[in-house]
Design an enzyme around this catalytic site. Structure first.
Site, PDB file in Angstrom:
ATOM      1  N   ASN A   9       0.865  -1.179   0.000  1.00 40.71           N
ATOM      2  CA  ASN A   9       0.000   0.000   0.000  1.00 40.71           C
ATOM      3  C   ASN A   9       0.900   1.226   0.000  1.00 40.71           C
ATOM      4  O   ASN A   9       1.539   1.535   1.001  1.00 40.71           O
ATOM      5  CB  ASN A   9      -0.888  -0.040   1.260  1.00 40.71           C
ATOM      6  CG  ASN A   9      -1.736   1.210   1.415  1.00 40.71           C
ATOM      7  OD1 ASN A   9      -1.791   2.044   0.519  1.00 40.71           O
ATOM      8  ND2 ASN A   9      -2.396   1.325   2.562  1.00 40.71           N
ATOM      9  N   TRP A  10       0.932   1.900  -1.139  1.00 38.93           N
ATOM     10  CA  TRP A  10       1.830   3.056  -1.253  1.00 38.93           C
ATOM     11  C   TRP A  10       1.260   4.307  -0.590  1.00 38.93           C
ATOM     12  O   TRP A  10       1.944   5.318  -0.478  1.00 38.93           O
ATOM     13  CB  TRP A  10       2.146   3.333  -2.735  1.00 38.93           C
ATOM     14  CG  TRP A  10       3.178   2.408  -3.315  1.00 38.93           C
ATOM     15  CD1 TRP A  10       3.691   1.277  -2.740  1.00 38.93           C
ATOM     16  CD2 TRP A  10       3.837   2.544  -4.579  1.00 38.93           C
ATOM     17  NE1 TRP A  10       4.613   0.692  -3.558  1.00 38.93           N
ATOM     18  CE2 TRP A  10       4.734   1.449  -4.706  1.00 38.93           C
ATOM     19  CE3 TRP A  10       3.767   3.462  -5.623  1.00 38.93           C
ATOM     20  CZ2 TRP A  10       5.539   1.273  -5.827  1.00 38.93           C
ATOM     21  CZ3 TRP A  10       4.562   3.287  -6.753  1.00 38.93           C
ATOM     22  CH2 TRP A  10       5.446   2.202  -6.848  1.00 38.93           C
ATOM     23  N   LYS A  11      -0.007   4.265  -0.215  1.00 40.64           N
ATOM     24  CA  LYS A  11      -0.648   5.418   0.456  1.00 40.64           C
ATOM     25  C   LYS A  11      -0.452   6.687  -0.384  1.00 40.64           C
ATOM     26  O   LYS A  11      -0.485   6.613  -1.604  1.00 40.64           O
ATOM     27  CB  LYS A  11      -0.113   5.559   1.889  1.00 40.64           C
ATOM     28  CG  LYS A  11      -0.239   4.252   2.680  1.00 40.64           C
ATOM     29  CD  LYS A  11       0.086   4.406   4.138  1.00 40.64           C
ATOM     30  CE  LYS A  11      -0.059   3.046   4.832  1.00 40.64           C
ATOM     31  NZ  LYS A  11       0.130   3.125   6.297  1.00 40.64           N
ATOM     32  N   HIS A  93      -9.348   1.249   5.141  1.00 39.91           N
ATOM     33  CA  HIS A  93      -8.082   1.413   5.860  1.00 39.91           C
ATOM     34  C   HIS A  93      -8.306   2.377   7.033  1.00 39.91           C
ATOM     35  O   HIS A  93      -9.094   3.318   6.921  1.00 39.91           O
ATOM     36  CB  HIS A  93      -7.008   1.954   4.911  1.00 39.91           C
ATOM     37  CG  HIS A  93      -5.628   1.866   5.486  1.00 39.91           C
ATOM     38  ND1 HIS A  93      -5.177   2.734   6.452  1.00 39.91           N
ATOM     39  CD2 HIS A  93      -4.621   0.999   5.250  1.00 39.91           C
ATOM     40  CE1 HIS A  93      -3.936   2.395   6.774  1.00 39.91           C
ATOM     41  NE2 HIS A  93      -3.573   1.354   6.066  1.00 39.91           N
ATOM     42  N   GLU A  95      -6.635   4.737   8.043  1.00 38.67           N
ATOM     43  CA  GLU A  95      -6.363   6.130   7.696  1.00 38.67           C
ATOM     44  C   GLU A  95      -7.565   6.763   6.997  1.00 38.67           C
ATOM     45  O   GLU A  95      -7.847   7.943   7.174  1.00 38.67           O
ATOM     46  CB  GLU A  95      -5.095   6.214   6.836  1.00 38.67           C
ATOM     47  CG  GLU A  95      -3.858   5.917   7.679  1.00 38.67           C
ATOM     48  CD  GLU A  95      -2.704   5.301   6.940  1.00 38.67           C
ATOM     49  OE1 GLU A  95      -2.696   5.310   5.691  1.00 38.67           O
ATOM     50  OE2 GLU A  95      -1.789   4.788   7.621  1.00 38.67           O
ATOM     51  N   GLY A 169       3.031   2.114  10.764  1.00 36.20           N
ATOM     52  CA  GLY A 169       4.043   3.157  10.617  1.00 36.20           C
ATOM     53  C   GLY A 169       4.797   3.482  11.893  1.00 36.20           C
ATOM     54  O   GLY A 169       5.486   4.496  11.973  1.00 36.20           O
ATOM     55  N   SER A 209       3.794  -2.325  10.224  1.00 35.49           N
ATOM     56  CA  SER A 209       5.250  -2.411  10.443  1.00 35.49           C
ATOM     57  C   SER A 209       5.851  -3.749  10.034  1.00 35.49           C
ATOM     58  O   SER A 209       6.787  -4.235  10.678  1.00 35.49           O
ATOM     59  CB  SER A 209       5.599  -2.085  11.906  1.00 35.49           C
ATOM     60  OG  SER A 209       5.231  -0.755  12.208  1.00 35.49           O
ATOM     61  N   GLY A 230       2.979  -1.211   4.198  1.00 36.36           N
ATOM     62  CA  GLY A 230       3.032   0.203   3.844  1.00 36.36           C
ATOM     63  C   GLY A 230       4.443   0.610   3.475  1.00 36.36           C
ATOM     64  O   GLY A 230       4.910   0.379   2.355  1.00 36.36           O
ATOM     65  N   GLY A 231       5.153   1.189   4.427  1.00 37.76           N
ATOM     66  CA  GLY A 231       6.485   1.758   4.175  1.00 37.76           C
ATOM     67  C   GLY A 231       7.445   0.851   3.435  1.00 37.76           C
ATOM     68  O   GLY A 231       8.141   1.286   2.515  1.00 37.76           O
TER      69      GLY A 231
HETATM   70  P1  13P Z   1       3.358   0.218   7.542  1.00 32.96           P
HETATM   71  O1  13P Z   1       3.802  -1.074   6.919  1.00 32.96           O
HETATM   72  O2  13P Z   1       4.071   1.413   7.025  1.00 32.96           O
HETATM   73  O3  13P Z   1       3.303   0.127   9.039  1.00 32.96           O
HETATM   74  O4  13P Z   1       1.824   0.431   7.057  1.00 32.96           O
HETATM   75  C1  13P Z   1       0.928  -0.596   7.171  1.00 32.96           C
HETATM   76  C2  13P Z   1      -0.314  -0.231   6.458  1.00 32.96           C
HETATM   77  O5  13P Z   1      -1.038   0.642   6.863  1.00 32.96           O
HETATM   78  C3  13P Z   1      -0.616  -0.947   5.207  1.00 32.96           C
HETATM   79  O6  13P Z   1      -1.902  -0.675   4.772  1.00 32.96           O
END
Ligand code: 13P
Length: 249
Positions: A9-11, A93, A95, A169, A209, A230-231
């Site tokens: 997920n590149w957000k 999500h 967020e 994150g 994470s 994510g990251g």
């Molecule tokens: P991180 O891997 O950056 O913690 O993010 C997880 C996430 O929200 C994937 O949708």
């Protein structure tokens, strides 16, 4: 056997220059032993699809509107994502639940639209730190699952991602026991609602994470069918070892 999935997920990250990372993944994974999915921002989806063409890397959106079309400025429909090259979409999500006040009902309506378009629908849920510390995790997760997943879900259309909000994150990861407890609970709830065949076929991803260094131990937990990353999905050098760990699991 459930097909495992490594989803990125590149957000709100990624411009044209970032496509080199996707290019590197596509070159590394002409074929793959697991489903590899990258969800770039909608602005990149069409070009990302061109880059990933012919490889094992598939693409998804990060949200969609519940309507097919209409007067909804700024939104993107499931059909539009599909038209741009997506085969999947992330919905609900934390967020989006926080930034856009999305409720379980909103997520459910979007999931219905996504499934109707034939997109693999990744429904996200997860508790806050306060909820975990208050011992409410399974109640919260159960309510989110019941409210966010539409009646017509199948093992082909639905993927559920458990993402504890406090692990996103932050570099903090639940214990393997905590992950296992929630995933076993999700599996039991899905079987209760949809029966053994469908409930047993829905893939359950862990997110929060996930890094090259912790992926293998997380993938060894029962009922963890992959990860939503994510990251560590932003760079091919970080995401590739996670894919490899899942292939080896
Ligand atoms: P991180 O891997 O950056 O913690 O993010 C997880 C996430 O929200 C994937 O949708």
């Amino acid at each position: 056997m459930r097909q495992k999935m490594a989803a990125g997920n590149w957000k709100l990250n990624g411009t044209s220059a970032t496509l080199v990372e996707l290019q590197a993944l596509a070159e590394a994974y002409g074929t793959a032993g697991v489903d590899v999915l990258i969800c770039p921002p909608a602005s990149l989806l069409h070009r990302a699809a061109e880059v990933a063409k012919g490889s094992a890397v598939t693409l998804g959106g990060q949200d969609c509107h519940a309507a097919v079309s209409g007067a909804h400025t700024g939104d993107t429909s499931a059909e539009m994502l599909k038209d741009a090259g997506a085969t999947a979409v992330i919905l609900g999500h934390s967020e989006r639940r926080a930034d856009h006040f999305e409720t379980d009902a909103t997520v459910c309506a979007k999931a219905e639209a996504a499934m109707a378009s034939g997109l693999i629908t990744i429904v996200c849920l997860g508790e806050s730190l306060e909820q975990r510390e208050a011992g409410e995790t399974l109640d919260i997760i159960g309510a989110q699952l019941a409210g966010s997943v539409p009646a017509g879900a199948t093992g082909d259309t639905l993927v559920v991602a458990y993402e504890p909000i406090w692990a996103i994150g932050t570099g903090k990861v639940p214990t393997l026991e905590q992950i296992g407890e929630v995933h076993a609970f999700l599996r039991a709830q899905l079987i209760l609602r949809f029966g053994g065949e469908i409930g047993g076929a829905v893939r359950l991803l862990y997110g929060g994470s996930v890094k090259p260094g912790n992926a293998a131990e997380i993938f060894a937990v029962g009922d963890v069918d992959g990860a939503l990353v994510g990251g560590a999905s932003l760079r091919a050098a970080d995401f590739s070892p996670i894919i490899a760990a899942l292939e080896a699991a």
